[in-house]
Design a protein around this motif. Structure first.
Motif, PDB file in Angstrom:
ATOM      1  N   ALA A  53       0.836  -1.208   0.000  1.00 24.58           N
ATOM      2  CA  ALA A  53       0.000   0.000   0.000  1.00 24.58           C
ATOM      3  C   ALA A  53       0.872   1.261   0.000  1.00 24.58           C
ATOM      4  CB  ALA A  53      -0.936  -0.004   1.204  1.00 24.58           C
ATOM      5  N   ILE A  54       1.901   1.265   0.816  1.00 27.12           N
ATOM      6  CA  ILE A  54       2.813   2.414   0.859  1.00 27.12           C
ATOM      7  C   ILE A  54       3.495   2.587  -0.493  1.00 27.12           C
ATOM      8  CG2 ILE A  54       4.949   3.316   1.864  1.00 27.12           C
ATOM      9  CD1 ILE A  54       4.044   2.010   4.527  1.00 27.12           C
ATOM     10  N   ARG A  55       3.941   1.473  -1.074  1.00 25.90           N
ATOM     11  CA  ARG A  55       4.568   1.541  -2.403  1.00 25.90           C
ATOM     12  C   ARG A  55       3.603   2.087  -3.439  1.00 25.90           C
ATOM     13  NH1 ARG A  55       8.686  -2.896  -3.960  1.00 25.90           N
ATOM     14  NH2 ARG A  55      10.327  -2.318  -2.508  1.00 25.90           N
ATOM     15  N   GLY A  56       2.350   1.682  -3.360  1.00 23.30           N
ATOM     16  CA  GLY A  56       1.352   2.184  -4.299  1.00 23.30           C
ATOM     17  C   GLY A  56       1.149   3.683  -4.178  1.00 23.30           C
ATOM     18  N   VAL A  57       1.109   4.172  -2.953  1.00 24.82           N
ATOM     19  CA  VAL A  57       0.923   5.606  -2.720  1.00 24.82           C
ATOM     20  C   VAL A  57       2.142   6.396  -3.198  1.00 24.82           C
ATOM     21  CG1 VAL A  57       0.728   7.354  -0.896  1.00 24.82           C
ATOM     22  CG2 VAL A  57      -0.689   5.300  -0.818  1.00 24.82           C
ATOM     23  N   LEU A  58       3.334   5.861  -2.975  1.00 28.59           N
ATOM     24  CA  LEU A  58       4.566   6.573  -3.316  1.00 28.59           C
ATOM     25  C   LEU A  58       5.091   6.247  -4.708  1.00 28.59           C
ATOM     26  CD1 LEU A  58       6.467   6.249   0.081  1.00 28.59           C
ATOM     27  CD2 LEU A  58       5.196   8.210  -0.794  1.00 28.59           C
ATOM     28  N   ARG A  59       4.329   5.538  -5.498  1.00 26.96           N
ATOM     29  CA  ARG A  59       4.802   5.083  -6.815  1.00 26.96           C
ATOM     30  C   ARG A  59       5.328   6.234  -7.675  1.00 26.96           C
ATOM     31  NH1 ARG A  59       4.442   0.360  -8.899  1.00 26.96           N
ATOM     32  NH2 ARG A  59       2.796  -0.301  -7.516  1.00 26.96           N
ATOM     33  N   ASP A  80       6.583   9.119  -6.637  1.00 24.37           N
ATOM     34  CA  ASP A  80       7.578   9.945  -5.960  1.00 24.37           C
ATOM     35  C   ASP A  80       8.982   9.534  -6.392  1.00 24.37           C
ATOM     36  OD1 ASP A  80       9.180  11.408  -4.267  1.00 24.37           O
ATOM     37  OD2 ASP A  80       8.078  10.902  -2.449  1.00 24.37           O
TER      38      ASP A  80
END
Length: 182
Positions: A49-55, A57
């Motif tokens: 989920a964190i990776r998805g949000v920061l994709r 960045d």
């Protein structure tokens, strides 16, 4: 360093994880299996989920490290399960197992940095997210000891499943990465 990195790929850990949870369920250690399984799955889902949000960045394209997250949640949880079995009169095995499982998680972070796959920020993020899964493994409703003899069954299962995991890691890791975008 590549070998250390392999110890926390999803394709290596998944067969071990399924075999060990299967042994816990067969031994009727349902609470421990649910807590550990839930903790590892929660850690991986939070990392995804964190990776998805920061994709998008550019400063944090690989945050948090999935390898480190998995190493902390899986190997740390395995240590918690082992210690739940209670201490035998021969307490020499506890420091050896503690040192081994902790070293795998720490070396995983170092290997990811040395292989230039992650930065230290990614690795620290992996430790933080993996620790969330580890906390779930130690949740109060699953703190009871595992059944007598379960540690021996877990060790035997690990001894049998590890060579199988090494043989299937390339194929299984590729299959999982095909279906799940990391």
């Amino acid at each position: 360093m590549q070998l250390i990195s392999t110890l926390a790929t999803i394709g290596f850990v998944l067969p071990l994880f399924l075999a060990l949870v299967g042994v816990l369920l067969a031994r009727r250690d349902y609470g421990v299996a649910a807590a550990w399984g839930g903790g590892v799955m929660m850690a991986l889902l939070v990392a995804l989920a964190i990776r998805g949000v920061l994709r998008g960045d550019p400063d944090l394209p690989h945050f948090p490290s999935g390898h480190v997250t998995l190493a902390v949640a899986f190997y740390g949880g395995l240590l918690a399960i082992y210690l739940r079995g209670g201490l035998n009169r021969d307490r020499t095995a506890v420091p050896v197992i503690l040192a081994t499982l902790a070293a795998i998680a720490l070396l995983e972070g170092v290997s990811r940095i040395l292989l230039t796959e992650h930065t230290w920020v990614d690795v620290l993020g992996g430790f933080a997210v993996g620790s969330l899964g580890l906390l779930a493994t130690g949740c109060p409703w699953a703190v009871r000891r595992i059944r007598a003899g379960s540690r021996l069954w877990l060790a035997a299962t690990l001894a049998v499943a590890t060579p199988i995991a090494f043989m299937t890691v390339g194929w299984l890791d590729g299959l999982i990465r095909h279906w799940v975008t990391l």
